[in-house]
Design a protein around this motif. Structure first.
Motif, PDB file in Angstrom:
ATOM      1  N   VAL A  14       0.846  -1.197   0.000  1.00  0.00           N
ATOM      2  CA  VAL A  14       0.000   0.000   0.000  1.00  0.00           C
ATOM      3  C   VAL A  14       0.880   1.245   0.000  1.00  0.00           C
ATOM      4  N   ARG A  15       0.648   2.108  -0.989  1.00  0.00           N
ATOM      5  CA  ARG A  15       1.425   3.336  -1.110  1.00  0.00           C
ATOM      6  C   ARG A  15       0.489   4.530  -1.185  1.00  0.00           C
ATOM      7  N   ASP A  16       1.005   5.718  -0.872  1.00  0.00           N
ATOM      8  CA  ASP A  16       0.177   6.922  -0.853  1.00  0.00           C
ATOM      9  C   ASP A  16       0.285   7.707  -2.154  1.00  0.00           C
ATOM     10  N   ARG A  17       0.764   7.063  -3.203  1.00  0.00           N
ATOM     11  CA  ARG A  17       0.954   7.725  -4.494  1.00  0.00           C
ATOM     12  C   ARG A  17       1.005   6.648  -5.571  1.00  0.00           C
ATOM     13  N   VAL A  63      -3.073  10.535 -16.017  1.00  0.00           N
ATOM     14  CA  VAL A  63      -2.219  10.643 -14.832  1.00  0.00           C
ATOM     15  C   VAL A  63      -1.607  12.039 -14.850  1.00  0.00           C
ATOM     16  N   LEU A  64      -2.052  12.896 -13.945  1.00  0.00           N
ATOM     17  CA  LEU A  64      -1.574  14.276 -13.915  1.00  0.00           C
ATOM     18  C   LEU A  64      -0.237  14.396 -13.197  1.00  0.00           C
ATOM     19  N   ASP A  65      -0.063  13.607 -12.143  1.00  0.00           N
ATOM     20  CA  ASP A  65       1.222  13.464 -11.466  1.00  0.00           C
ATOM     21  C   ASP A  65       1.096  12.228 -10.588  1.00  0.00           C
ATOM     22  N   ASP A  66       2.105  11.963  -9.755  1.00  0.00           N
ATOM     23  CA  ASP A  66       2.079  10.704  -9.011  1.00  0.00           C
ATOM     24  C   ASP A  66       1.055  10.688  -7.883  1.00  0.00           C
ATOM     25  N   ARG A  67       0.397  11.809  -7.633  1.00  0.00           N
ATOM     26  CA  ARG A  67      -0.631  11.864  -6.601  1.00  0.00           C
ATOM     27  C   ARG A  67      -1.988  12.319  -7.132  1.00  0.00           C
ATOM     28  N   THR A  68      -2.123  12.409  -8.449  1.00  0.00           N
ATOM     29  CA  THR A  68      -3.368  12.902  -9.030  1.00  0.00           C
ATOM     30  C   THR A  68      -3.655  12.203 -10.351  1.00  0.00           C
ATOM     31  N   LEU A  69      -4.891  11.737 -10.508  1.00  0.00           N
ATOM     32  CA  LEU A  69      -5.335  11.243 -11.809  1.00  0.00           C
ATOM     33  C   LEU A  69      -6.723  11.805 -12.084  1.00  0.00           C
ATOM     34  N   HIS A  82      -3.879  -9.390 -20.491  1.00  0.00           N
ATOM     35  CA  HIS A  82      -2.450  -9.698 -20.557  1.00  0.00           C
ATOM     36  C   HIS A  82      -1.907 -10.230 -19.229  1.00  0.00           C
ATOM     37  N   ASP A  83      -1.828  -9.382 -18.236  1.00  0.00           N
ATOM     38  CA  ASP A  83      -1.152  -9.746 -16.994  1.00  0.00           C
ATOM     39  C   ASP A  83      -2.091 -10.266 -15.915  1.00  0.00           C
ATOM     40  N   ARG A  84      -3.395 -10.160 -16.120  1.00  0.00           N
ATOM     41  CA  ARG A  84      -4.374 -10.577 -15.107  1.00  0.00           C
ATOM     42  C   ARG A  84      -3.977 -10.049 -13.721  1.00  0.00           C
ATOM     43  N   ILE A  85      -4.069  -8.744 -13.591  1.00  0.00           N
ATOM     44  CA  ILE A  85      -3.715  -8.088 -12.338  1.00  0.00           C
ATOM     45  C   ILE A  85      -4.585  -6.853 -12.212  1.00  0.00           C
ATOM     46  N   GLY A  86      -4.716  -6.335 -11.006  1.00  0.00           N
ATOM     47  CA  GLY A  86      -5.545  -5.158 -10.811  1.00  0.00           C
ATOM     48  C   GLY A  86      -4.859  -4.116  -9.961  1.00  0.00           C
ATOM     49  N   LEU A  87      -5.415  -2.917  -9.992  1.00  0.00           N
ATOM     50  CA  LEU A  87      -4.888  -1.798  -9.211  1.00  0.00           C
ATOM     51  C   LEU A  87      -6.049  -1.075  -8.544  1.00  0.00           C
ATOM     52  N   HIS A  88      -5.972  -0.934  -7.221  1.00  0.00           N
ATOM     53  CA  HIS A  88      -6.907  -0.113  -6.460  1.00  0.00           C
ATOM     54  C   HIS A  88      -6.318   1.277  -6.285  1.00  0.00           C
ATOM     55  N   VAL A  89      -7.157   2.295  -6.451  1.00  0.00           N
ATOM     56  CA  VAL A  89      -6.769   3.662  -6.109  1.00  0.00           C
ATOM     57  C   VAL A  89      -7.917   4.260  -5.295  1.00  0.00           C
ATOM     58  N   ASN A  90      -7.638   4.651  -4.073  1.00  0.00           N
ATOM     59  CA  ASN A  90      -8.618   5.318  -3.219  1.00  0.00           C
ATOM     60  C   ASN A  90      -8.182   6.752  -2.999  1.00  0.00           C
ATOM     61  N   GLY A  91      -9.154   7.648  -2.939  1.00  0.00           N
ATOM     62  CA  GLY A  91      -8.794   9.038  -2.723  1.00  0.00           C
ATOM     63  C   GLY A  91     -10.010   9.923  -2.621  1.00  0.00           C
ATOM     64  N   VAL A 135     -11.413  14.711 -11.000  1.00  0.00           N
ATOM     65  CA  VAL A 135     -10.005  14.741 -10.615  1.00  0.00           C
ATOM     66  C   VAL A 135      -9.886  14.089  -9.243  1.00  0.00           C
ATOM     67  N   VAL A 136      -9.031  13.073  -9.146  1.00  0.00           N
ATOM     68  CA  VAL A 136      -8.900  12.285  -7.920  1.00  0.00           C
ATOM     69  C   VAL A 136      -7.530  12.509  -7.303  1.00  0.00           C
ATOM     70  N   ASP A 137      -7.517  12.964  -6.061  1.00  0.00           N
ATOM     71  CA  ASP A 137      -6.276  13.067  -5.296  1.00  0.00           C
ATOM     72  C   ASP A 137      -6.018  11.713  -4.642  1.00  0.00           C
ATOM     73  N   VAL A 138      -4.915  11.084  -5.018  1.00  0.00           N
ATOM     74  CA  VAL A 138      -4.615   9.718  -4.581  1.00  0.00           C
ATOM     75  C   VAL A 138      -4.216   9.702  -3.109  1.00  0.00           C
ATOM     76  N   GLU A 139      -4.870   8.817  -2.343  1.00  0.00           N
ATOM     77  CA  GLU A 139      -4.508   8.610  -0.944  1.00  0.00           C
ATOM     78  C   GLU A 139      -3.950   7.210  -0.701  1.00  0.00           C
ATOM     79  N   GLU A 140      -4.427   6.236  -1.457  1.00  0.00           N
ATOM     80  CA  GLU A 140      -3.931   4.857  -1.374  1.00  0.00           C
ATOM     81  C   GLU A 140      -3.880   4.264  -2.767  1.00  0.00           C
ATOM     82  N   ALA A 141      -2.852   3.489  -3.048  1.00  0.00           N
ATOM     83  CA  ALA A 141      -2.751   2.736  -4.301  1.00  0.00           C
ATOM     84  C   ALA A 141      -2.124   1.393  -3.971  1.00  0.00           C
TER      85      ALA A 141
END
Length: 222
Positions: free
Chosen positions: A55-58, A98-104, A136-145, A177-183
């Protein structure tokens, strides 16, 4: 028609089926409820390892690259009372910006006019996004914010590097516009393998038949 939020459409919350363990103060991600159940179910060590390692914040560089190649995202929202909604947003690769590493940001195209997700965001800014690679990779990504709604022209004025979609039917009315809190990663274990097939899409149409119409027979079942 019964309103989504009328008393007839809601069931009373179920009573807890187990007594949960007390939660000690912690500095880890996650809700009090999940930490209580980790204690009750004996998974606190396993969960702690996941928090620490995944779990990362960006958005890490590999996460940002993953987002940019996605063609769909599942969006979870709730209103100020906790009434929930889950919806799908899709577009060509790159429609998620992806606007930056903390915003999409993702575009809001013309829809059915209900604005269920946007209405929830206007009351409660917390959102959960889930992106899945079935092919392809059968994987997922959660982004909470936390999210905010921006009309299309002010968004593009503030973000000139985000390209405008050349397809007339895919011109967004606004952006979220989502400010990333968890990824963090979503386990591939239960993600099905899928294969792409050619498909022509009627982007921007209001034709009921091409939008799915009354597929579930709701109109004749008040």
């Amino acid at each position: 028609m019964t309103s989504r939020n009328s008393p007839l459409s809601r069931r009373p919350p179920a009573a807890p089926t187990e007594v949960t363990a007390p939660v000690e103060p912690h500095d880890q991600p996650g809700s009090e409820g999940e930490h209580a159940l980790q204690c009750a179910y004996g998974t606190a060590d396993r969960a702690g390892k996941f928090y620490a390692e995944q779990v990362r914040d960006r958005l890490l560089p590999a996460m940002a690259a993953f987002v940019r190649r996605m063609e769909m995202v599942f969006v979870a929202t709730s209103d100020s009372r906790g009434e929930c909604d889950a919806s799908l947003r899709s577009g060509p690769p790159g429609f998620l910006a992806v606007l930056d590493d903390r915003t999409l940001a993702y575009p809001e195209y013309r829809g059915n006019g209900v604005h269920a997700s946007l209405g929830n965001i206007s009351e409660n800014a917390h959102v959960g996004l889930l992106m899945l690679d079935f092919e392809h990779d059968r994987i997922g990504l959660h982004v909470n914010g936390t999210a905010r709604i921006v009309d299309a022209e002010p968004f593009h004025a503030a973000q000139p590097d985000v390209p405008r979609d050349p397809a007339p039917g895919r011109q967004p009315d606004r952006w979220v516009v989502v400010d990333v809190e968890e990824a963090y990663v979503h386990c591939r274990k239960h993600i099905p393998q899928m294969q792409r097939v050619p498909l022509r899409r009627a982007w921007g149409t209001d034709d009921p038949a091409r939008k799915g119409g009354d597929y579930f027979g709701a109109k004749d079942n008040p």
